[in-house]
Design a protein around this motif. Structure first.
Motif, PDB file in Angstrom:
ATOM      1  N   CYS A   1       0.822  -1.213   0.000  1.00  9.91           N
ATOM      2  CA  CYS A   1       0.000   0.000   0.000  1.00  9.91           C
ATOM      3  C   CYS A   1       0.862   1.271   0.000  1.00  9.91           C
ATOM      4  CB  CYS A   1      -0.912   0.012   1.219  1.00  9.91           C
ATOM      5  SG  CYS A   1      -2.096  -1.346   1.203  1.00  9.91           S
ATOM      6  N   PHE A   2       0.288   2.319  -0.591  1.00  6.54           N
ATOM      7  CA  PHE A   2       0.957   3.613  -0.674  1.00  6.54           C
ATOM      8  C   PHE A   2      -0.024   4.716  -0.321  1.00  6.54           C
ATOM      9  CE2 PHE A   2       3.143   0.762  -3.545  1.00  6.54           C
ATOM     10  CZ  PHE A   2       4.470   0.981  -3.221  1.00  6.54           C
ATOM     11  N   ARG A   3       0.455   5.687   0.464  1.00  5.99           N
ATOM     12  CA  ARG A   3      -0.316   6.882   0.786  1.00  5.99           C
ATOM     13  C   ARG A   3       0.111   7.960  -0.210  1.00  5.99           C
ATOM     14  NH1 ARG A   3      -3.378   7.551   4.504  1.00  5.99           N
ATOM     15  NH2 ARG A   3      -2.453   6.028   5.899  1.00  5.99           N
ATOM     16  N   VAL A   4      -0.874   8.666  -0.748  1.00  2.00           N
ATOM     17  CA  VAL A   4      -0.623   9.707  -1.745  1.00  2.00           C
ATOM     18  C   VAL A   4      -1.040  11.045  -1.147  1.00  2.00           C
ATOM     19  CG1 VAL A   4      -1.118  10.492  -4.093  1.00  2.00           C
ATOM     20  CG2 VAL A   4      -1.074   8.039  -3.591  1.00  2.00           C
ATOM     21  N   THR A   5      -0.175  12.065  -1.286  1.00  2.00           N
ATOM     22  CA  THR A   5      -0.459  13.408  -0.793  1.00  2.00           C
ATOM     23  C   THR A   5      -0.122  14.420  -1.879  1.00  2.00           C
ATOM     24  OG1 THR A   5       1.756  13.664   0.132  1.00  2.00           O
ATOM     25  CG2 THR A   5       0.056  12.770   1.600  1.00  2.00           C
ATOM     26  N   GLY A   6      -0.525  15.651  -1.687  1.00  2.00           N
ATOM     27  CA  GLY A   6      -0.187  16.712  -2.625  1.00  2.00           C
ATOM     28  C   GLY A   6      -1.037  16.647  -3.882  1.00  2.00           C
ATOM     29  N   THR A   7      -0.705  17.485  -4.836  1.00  2.00           N
ATOM     30  CA  THR A   7      -1.470  17.521  -6.085  1.00  2.00           C
ATOM     31  C   THR A   7      -0.888  16.604  -7.155  1.00  2.00           C
ATOM     32  OG1 THR A   7      -0.207  19.449  -6.816  1.00  2.00           O
ATOM     33  CG2 THR A   7      -2.303  19.871  -5.700  1.00  2.00           C
ATOM     34  N   LYS A   8       0.406  16.295  -7.046  1.00  2.00           N
ATOM     35  CA  LYS A   8       1.068  15.396  -7.986  1.00  2.00           C
ATOM     36  C   LYS A   8       2.031  14.514  -7.217  1.00  2.00           C
ATOM     37  CE  LYS A   8       2.784  16.967 -11.779  1.00  2.00           C
ATOM     38  NZ  LYS A   8       3.543  17.720 -12.779  1.00  2.00           N
ATOM     39  N   GLY A   9       2.221  13.286  -7.701  1.00  2.00           N
ATOM     40  CA  GLY A   9       3.170  12.399  -7.044  1.00  2.00           C
ATOM     41  C   GLY A   9       3.901  11.534  -8.054  1.00  2.00           C
ATOM     42  N   TYR A  10       5.120  11.116  -7.666  1.00  2.00           N
ATOM     43  CA  TYR A  10       5.937  10.252  -8.512  1.00  2.00           C
ATOM     44  C   TYR A  10       6.751   9.333  -7.615  1.00  2.00           C
ATOM     45  CZ  TYR A  10       9.861   8.697 -11.316  1.00  2.00           C
ATOM     46  OH  TYR A  10      10.800   7.918 -11.933  1.00  2.00           O
TER      47      TYR A  10
END
Length: 172
Positions: A102-111
């Protein structure tokens, strides 16, 4: 008259002291050079800290590789490895070798650049996401459905080949 003589002597002494100081700095008496301590004249930048260069390497990647056998290479910090605790806002990657990651995503863009072998499905979250995968020398990209399961890799391949997840990109 005594006051005038005192002023003349004081001025004469000051001029004499100034001349001696100038000779010492400019080359000394008879062309000899007095030793000068230049340590106090060093540029401050020579002693300052070095430059911090960001390589976007994933923090504690070696520890994660040793503990969980997951290769996390580099990213922008907006997609981070998370515990699969049942939270509904996580991006879930399913692999035959690793089960669920699993991965947590934050912000408006991610890489995030990584390596997870034998990936066959990804469950999206509220972000638009794309995953890049490889099988041998062939590369394929898959668009991940928001908040739904998306077949990727072997489950989306006519030949059922094992794909390696190489990159995740997200945007809001």
């Amino acid at each position: 008259m005594k006051a005038r003589n005192a002023v003349v002597r004081t001025i004469g002494a000051a001029v004499g002291a100034g001349a001696l100081a100038w000779l010492a700095v400019a080359g000394g008496i008879n062309g000899t050079t007095a030793p000068v301590d230049t340590s106090a004249m060093k540029a401050i930048a020579d002693e300052g800290p070095g430059y911090a260069i960001e390589d976007f390497g994933y923090p504690n990647a070696d520890k994660i590789l040793a503990e969980r056998n997951i290769v996390l290479k580099r990213g922008d910090g907006h997609i981070v490895l998370a515990d699969c605790t049942g939270a509904t806002d996580l991006l879930e990657v399913w692999s035959r070798e690793k089960d669920k990651v699993c991965f947590r995503v934050t912000g408006t863009k991610g890489y995030l650049a990584l390596e997870i072998p034998t990936v066959f499905a990804v469950k999206g979250n509220d972000y638009a996401a794309e995953v890049d995968m490889t099988v041998g020398s062939e590369a394929k990209s898959f668009t991940v459905n928001k908040n739904a399961w998306t077949p990727v890799g072997e489950s989306a391949d006519e030949q059922g080949r094992d794909f390696m997840l190489m990159e995740i990109r997200t945007s809001k």
